[in-house]
Design a protein around this motif. Structure first.
Motif, PDB file in Angstrom:
ATOM      1  N   THR A 160      60.094  83.643 107.137  1.00 36.55           N
ATOM      2  CA  THR A 160      59.747  85.044 107.408  1.00 36.55           C
ATOM      3  C   THR A 160      60.933  85.973 107.168  1.00 36.55           C
ATOM      4  N   LYS A 161      62.139  85.520 107.515  1.00 34.47           N
ATOM      5  CA  LYS A 161      63.310  86.386 107.314  1.00 34.47           C
ATOM      6  C   LYS A 161      63.592  86.608 105.827  1.00 34.47           C
ATOM      7  N   VAL A 162      63.541  85.562 105.046  1.00 32.41           N
ATOM      8  CA  VAL A 162      63.792  85.691 103.605  1.00 32.41           C
ATOM      9  C   VAL A 162      62.732  86.609 102.970  1.00 32.41           C
ATOM     10  N   ALA A 163      61.473  86.362 103.307  1.00 32.32           N
ATOM     11  CA  ALA A 163      60.398  87.178 102.732  1.00 32.32           C
ATOM     12  C   ALA A 163      60.533  88.640 103.145  1.00 32.32           C
ATOM     13  N   HIS A 164      60.900  88.874 104.410  1.00 37.60           N
ATOM     14  CA  HIS A 164      61.032  90.247 104.909  1.00 37.60           C
ATOM     15  C   HIS A 164      62.197  90.969 104.232  1.00 37.60           C
ATOM     16  N   VAL A 165      63.325  90.284 104.082  1.00 39.27           N
ATOM     17  CA  VAL A 165      64.498  90.895 103.444  1.00 39.27           C
ATOM     18  C   VAL A 165      64.191  91.252 101.991  1.00 39.27           C
TER      19      VAL A 165
ATOM     20  N   TYR B 133      62.972  95.451  97.863  1.00 35.20           N
ATOM     21  CA  TYR B 133      62.205  95.987  96.731  1.00 35.20           C
ATOM     22  C   TYR B 133      61.544  97.315  97.110  1.00 35.20           C
ATOM     23  N   MET B 134      61.014  97.363  98.333  1.00 36.98           N
ATOM     24  CA  MET B 134      60.364  98.592  98.812  1.00 36.98           C
ATOM     25  C   MET B 134      61.362  99.744  98.881  1.00 36.98           C
ATOM     26  N   THR B 135      62.528  99.481  99.459  1.00 29.84           N
ATOM     27  CA  THR B 135      63.540 100.533  99.601  1.00 29.84           C
ATOM     28  C   THR B 135      64.039 101.008  98.246  1.00 29.84           C
ATOM     29  N   ALA B 136      64.309 100.070  97.337  1.00 31.86           N
ATOM     30  CA  ALA B 136      64.777 100.457  96.002  1.00 31.86           C
ATOM     31  C   ALA B 136      63.757 101.352  95.313  1.00 31.86           C
ATOM     32  N   ALA B 137      62.475 101.010  95.426  1.00 35.09           N
ATOM     33  CA  ALA B 137      61.431 101.820  94.787  1.00 35.09           C
ATOM     34  C   ALA B 137      61.408 103.234  95.366  1.00 35.09           C
ATOM     35  N   PHE B 138      61.484 103.348  96.687  1.00 36.09           N
ATOM     36  CA  PHE B 138      61.403 104.684  97.294  1.00 36.09           C
ATOM     37  C   PHE B 138      62.694 105.493  97.083  1.00 36.09           C
ATOM     38  N   VAL B 139      63.833 104.840  96.957  1.00 39.00           N
ATOM     39  CA  VAL B 139      65.074 105.565  96.632  1.00 39.00           C
ATOM     40  C   VAL B 139      64.979 106.142  95.222  1.00 39.00           C
ATOM     41  N   LEU B 140      64.489 105.347  94.284  1.00 35.66           N
ATOM     42  CA  LEU B 140      64.328 105.841  92.910  1.00 35.66           C
ATOM     43  C   LEU B 140      63.253 106.930  92.837  1.00 35.66           C
ATOM     44  N   ALA B 141      62.193 106.787  93.625  1.00 35.15           N
ATOM     45  CA  ALA B 141      61.157 107.825  93.682  1.00 35.15           C
ATOM     46  C   ALA B 141      61.744 109.122  94.230  1.00 35.15           C
ATOM     47  N   SER B 142      62.604 108.988  95.223  1.00 36.15           N
ATOM     48  CA  SER B 142      63.258 110.155  95.824  1.00 36.15           C
ATOM     49  C   SER B 142      64.091 110.912  94.778  1.00 36.15           C
TER      50      SER B 142
ATOM     51  N   PHE C  80      54.998  97.023  97.639  1.00 40.29           N
ATOM     52  CA  PHE C  80      55.956  96.297  98.478  1.00 40.29           C
ATOM     53  C   PHE C  80      55.913  96.738  99.943  1.00 40.29           C
ATOM     54  N   SER C  81      55.480  97.954 100.215  1.00 38.61           N
ATOM     55  CA  SER C  81      55.345  98.352 101.622  1.00 38.61           C
ATOM     56  C   SER C  81      54.165  97.625 102.261  1.00 38.61           C
ATOM     57  N   ILE C  82      53.086  97.412 101.513  1.00 39.32           N
ATOM     58  CA  ILE C  82      51.954  96.640 102.043  1.00 39.32           C
ATOM     59  C   ILE C  82      52.380  95.183 102.260  1.00 39.32           C
ATOM     60  N   ALA C  83      53.122  94.639 101.280  1.00 43.94           N
ATOM     61  CA  ALA C  83      53.615  93.258 101.425  1.00 43.94           C
ATOM     62  C   ALA C  83      54.526  93.131 102.640  1.00 43.94           C
ATOM     63  N   THR C  84      55.371  94.136 102.861  1.00 39.41           N
ATOM     64  CA  THR C  84      56.285  94.109 104.018  1.00 39.41           C
ATOM     65  C   THR C  84      55.513  94.139 105.323  1.00 39.41           C
ATOM     66  N   ALA C  85      54.438  94.922 105.378  1.00 37.54           N
ATOM     67  CA  ALA C  85      53.626  94.985 106.600  1.00 37.54           C
ATOM     68  C   ALA C  85      52.988  93.626 106.898  1.00 37.54           C
ATOM     69  N   ILE C  86      52.502  92.961 105.857  1.00 34.63           N
ATOM     70  CA  ILE C  86      51.889  91.630 106.046  1.00 34.63           C
ATOM     71  C   ILE C  86      52.944  90.626 106.529  1.00 34.63           C
ATOM     72  N   ILE C  87      54.138  90.675 105.905  1.00 32.79           N
ATOM     73  CA  ILE C  87      55.220  89.775 106.316  1.00 32.79           C
ATOM     74  C   ILE C  87      55.656  90.088 107.754  1.00 32.79           C
ATOM     75  N   GLY C  88      55.629  91.382 108.119  1.00 34.15           N
ATOM     76  CA  GLY C  88      55.986  91.768 109.488  1.00 34.15           C
ATOM     77  C   GLY C  88      55.075  91.121 110.507  1.00 34.15           C
ATOM     78  N   ASP C  89      53.805  90.955 110.160  1.00 38.48           N
ATOM     79  CA  ASP C  89      52.868  90.269 111.060  1.00 38.48           C
ATOM     80  C   ASP C  89      53.283  88.806 111.265  1.00 38.48           C
ATOM     81  N   PHE C  90      53.671  88.146 110.189  1.00 37.18           N
ATOM     82  CA  PHE C  90      54.153  86.757 110.306  1.00 37.18           C
ATOM     83  C   PHE C  90      55.456  86.693 111.113  1.00 37.18           C
ATOM     84  N   SER C  91      56.301  87.719 110.962  1.00 33.38           N
ATOM     85  CA  SER C  91      57.554  87.751 111.719  1.00 33.38           C
ATOM     86  C   SER C  91      57.270  87.836 113.219  1.00 33.38           C
TER      87      SER C  91
END
Length: 446
Positions: free
Chosen positions: A182-187, A192-201, A230-241
């Motif tokens: 869960t930690k590896v998947a979450h990181v 990926y999510m943060t990089a995408a939103f920084v570039l979008a910004s 990647f934000s949807i993927a992060t939310a799903i991984i957060g549930d497993f965490s």
């Protein structure tokens, strides 16, 4: 004998270094995948704008890698010098992923150099794109291996302690500890999510500043799509965490959720404040904590009443959890509205106020990353190696850590300012319009 002053300054210096490093490390992990996708789209569509996206993102990525190397080296140095007892114990067990992390970085750096200097050397751009694959793999696996070490600190296994001595060491068992998946998947997901939103910004900011070029619109559309995925993927991984914490680190889950008493059908507590041990002004979602912990609304969730008071993590991690989750949900909603708006041709997604929300999403995503790491590190306290070694017993007893804190603070300040100035000047002097014009005159634009 514990040197309280050395423990305090060791903690502050390590927290400062991690907080600074995580910004560049997260971008360094996420950006290569964004570059690879942009170049692949450009080749597939024969679209020079996406190719230029890959080229310009690569230049910015090189700067973040340079700063990340410096701060990553500082972390390695501080682990040995500030936490000698921890390294003496854990170094015998979990050194393998640290070596593999170094190998992954070399892998990334070597192919990055080749990729940078061969942009014009391949007539078939697909062959050039192949050079980026090991860069992206190396960057991601650097994060995987270092996260494995962190996971081990939360769920140590793969050895026995006999009269204070480490025996029966199995590095592979230590690496594949319960916290690792869960930690590896979450990181990775959040990087990926943060990089995408920084570039979008950045793309939204350029549109707001009057550069209404199609290049920035394509950049914004591509990064918001990736950000949503990647934000949807992060939310799903957060549930497993959450389910991992309920089973293996229930005290961290209970502290993060202000779940004081063990009972069935536990509600999820969002926001609020603690007033003399009472939760005030909170949003309580009935049964949601039981569902998060065990996928059963009537299941029992262990509360803080089951633990010794001196082994309960600081309760302020609840605010860190709220910050991380709120920003994650907000960015998911924002990217979803943007994509639907583009599809339905809503004018609001082209309005200045909406674009400012997207611009704000970049720093907010970085803030969420910081909150997540603080939640993870503080939530493990008072342990540096859960159940085996407390943080205060692992720190150096040497004096002079306060001086090192001052020196490293100065170093990070200089690095932070210098990297921002270099990035700003690099792109200000070489605008998209100018670069496209230059490439057109060279006959490289299709």
């Amino acid at each position: 004998m514990v040197n309280e002053e050395a423990v305090f300054f060791s903690r502050v210096l390590t927290e400062l270094t991690l907080s600074f490093h995580i910004i560049y490390a997260t971008i360094g992990v996420g950006i290569p995948l964004m570059i690879m996708i942009a170049q692949w789209v450009g080749i597939k569509k024969q679209d020079e704008h996406y190719i230029l996206l890959a080229r310009r993102w690569t230049r910015g990525y090189v700067i973040t890698v340079a700063v990340g190397v410096v701060t990553g080296t500082a972390i390695g140095l501080q682990l040995s010098l500030l936490w000698p007892s921890f390294m003496e114990l854990a170094g015998n067990i979990i050194a393998l992923p640290l070596f593999m992390e170094t190998f992954a970085f070399f892998f990334e750096a070597i192919f990055l150099g080749i990729y940078l200097y061969t942009w014009e050397r391949f007539e078939n751009q697909k062959k050039h794109l192949l050079l980026l694959i090991p860069v992206a793999i190396g960057a991601s696996f650097s994060a995987v291996f270092i996260t494995i070490v962190n996971a081990f600190m939360n769920a140590p296994q793969g050895f026995d302690l006999v009269k204070g001595q480490v025996v029966n060491v199995s590095p592979i068992v230590a690496m594949f500890n319960p916290a690792m998946p869960t930690k590896v998947a979450h990181v990775l997901g959040t990087a990926y999510m943060t990089a995408a939103f920084v570039l979008a910004s950045i793309a939204a900011f350029r549109l707001l500043k009057g550069s209404n070029h199609i290049y920035h619109k394509k950049a914004l559309l591509l990064t918001m799509k990736l950000g949503l995925v990647f934000s949807i993927a992060t939310a799903i991984i957060g549930d497993f965490s959450g389910k991992y914490l309920a089973k293996y680190q229930p005290e961290k889950l209970a502290a993060a959720e202000w779940h004081f008493e063990t009972h069935e059908g536990a509600p999820l507590i969002l926001y609020g404040v603690l007033d003399n041990g009472e939760v005030e002004y909170a949003l309580k979602i009935p049964f949601a904590l039981s569902i998060l912990a065990h996928s059963n609304p009537n299941s029992e969730v262990i509360g803080l009443d089951q633990f010794r008071k001196d082994e309960v993590p600081p309760l302020y991690i609840h605010y860190l959890f709220d910050t991380m989750v709120t920003i994650g949900m907000w960015m998911t909603l924002l990217s979803c509205v943007y994509l639907i708006g583009v599809w339905k041709k809503w004018s609001l997604v082209s309005s200045n106020w909406f674009r400012w929300l997207v611009v704000l999403g970049g720093p907010l995503s970085i803030l969420a990353i910081e909150a997540g790491w603080w939640l993870d590190e503080v939530g493990r306290q008072p342990w540096i190696l859960r159940g085996i070694m407390k943080t205060k017993d692992a720190a150096t007893t040497a004096d002079g850590v306060d001086l090192m804190l001052v020196l490293f603070s100065g170093l990070y300040l200089i690095l932070g300012i210098a990297s921002v100035v270099v990035l700003a000047r690099m792109f200000k002097k070489n605008t998209v319009e100018q670069e496209l014009s230059d490439r057109a005159s060279e006959g490289r634009v299709t």
